[in-house]
Design an enzyme around this catalytic site. Structure first.
Site, mmCIF file in Angstrom:
data_model
loop_
_atom_site.group_PDB
_atom_site.id
_atom_site.type_symbol
_atom_site.label_atom_id
_atom_site.label_comp_id
_atom_site.label_asym_id
_atom_site.label_seq_id
_atom_site.Cartn_x
_atom_site.Cartn_y
_atom_site.Cartn_z
ATOM 1 C CB CYS A 265 -0.883 -0.014 1.240
ATOM 2 S SG CYS A 265 -1.996 1.383 1.379
ATOM 3 C CG HIS B 1 -5.968 -2.511 -0.409
ATOM 4 N ND1 HIS B 1 -4.898 -3.108 0.231
ATOM 5 C CD2 HIS B 1 -5.671 -1.192 -0.479
ATOM 6 C CE1 HIS B 1 -4.004 -2.176 0.536
ATOM 7 N NE2 HIS B 1 -4.449 -1.000 0.110
ATOM 8 C CD GLU B 2 -7.516 1.090 -3.151
ATOM 9 O OE1 GLU B 2 -7.530 2.108 -2.429
ATOM 10 O OE2 GLU B 2 -6.470 0.487 -3.431
ATOM 11 C CG HIS C 208 -7.305 2.627 2.010
ATOM 12 N ND1 HIS C 208 -6.393 2.944 2.995
ATOM 13 C CD2 HIS C 208 -6.610 1.937 1.066
ATOM 14 C CE1 HIS C 208 -5.209 2.464 2.673
ATOM 15 N NE2 HIS C 208 -5.312 1.844 1.514
#
Length: 191
Positions: free
Chosen positions: A120, A163-164, A167
């Site tokens: 990341c 993953h996004e 966030h």
């Protein structure tokens, strides 16, 4: 004599990338322990000028780093539910929707489980083994057009979507590793 046909797009478009984005400034990427990375992002109006500008900045910033395949708004300091991703040409991608920029994404379906190494831009010196769904379907809205996007993905693209979205929910991948003592590694080019 029948009714005239209307040229209206379908409400959801599967595995089709989002639109073109104008050139924009490359923004600084925030790294841990920046507070914005640990806060849940807020839903946005996809037609708002600041959201449209943010989308362009996400794409420009993502493309400024050759290894980056996805970037979420908190990573550039904006606590808004917007992300960009593009796995075109990635060697571990099987599905590929091309450039996708999405507001207010929601996970529709998850299938399977697989452990893979992740990195990341917000944790630049580390990688780690993270268990995530092997396949995912995500829906959201394209900034500027309001078009509903539906992306069904597997392998690396599924991992990137999750993953996004992490966030946007206030998590970075190191909080998802299986075993902090054995599953976090220094990136080779930093060692």
């Amino acid at each position: 004599m029948g009714l005239p046909k209307l040229n209206t797009p379908p409400p959801a478009i599967a595995n089709e990338g989002s639109g073109q984005y104008r050139r924009s400034a490359v923004r600084r990427v925030f790294t841990r322990p920046a507070e914005v990375l640990s806060q849940r992002s807020v839903d946005v109006d996809p037609f708002a000028d600041d959201v449209i500008a943010l989308a362009a900045e996400l794409v420009a910033t993502m493309r400024s780093s050759p290894a980056c395949v996805g970037l979420a708004a908190p990573q550039i300091g904006a606590g808004m539910r917007v992300f960009a991703m593009d796995l075109t040409g990635h060697k571990k991608a099987r599905s590929c929707a091309g450039l996708v920029v999405m507001c207010n994404p929601r996970i529709v379906e998850l299938r399977g489980n697989v452990v893979m190494r992740e990195g990341c831009m917000s944790v630049p010196h580390l990688t780690g083994n993270v268990a995530r769904a092997a396949e995912v379907t995500v829906e959201g809205t394209e900034p500027g057009s309001g078009r509903v996007l539906r992306v069904s993905a597997d392998a690396m693209e599924a991992r990137c979507l999750l993953h996004e979205i992490d966030h946007l929910d206030g998590y970075v991948f190191v909080e998802r590793v299986l075993d902090a003592s054995g599953d976090i590694f220094s990136r080779k080019w930093y060692a």
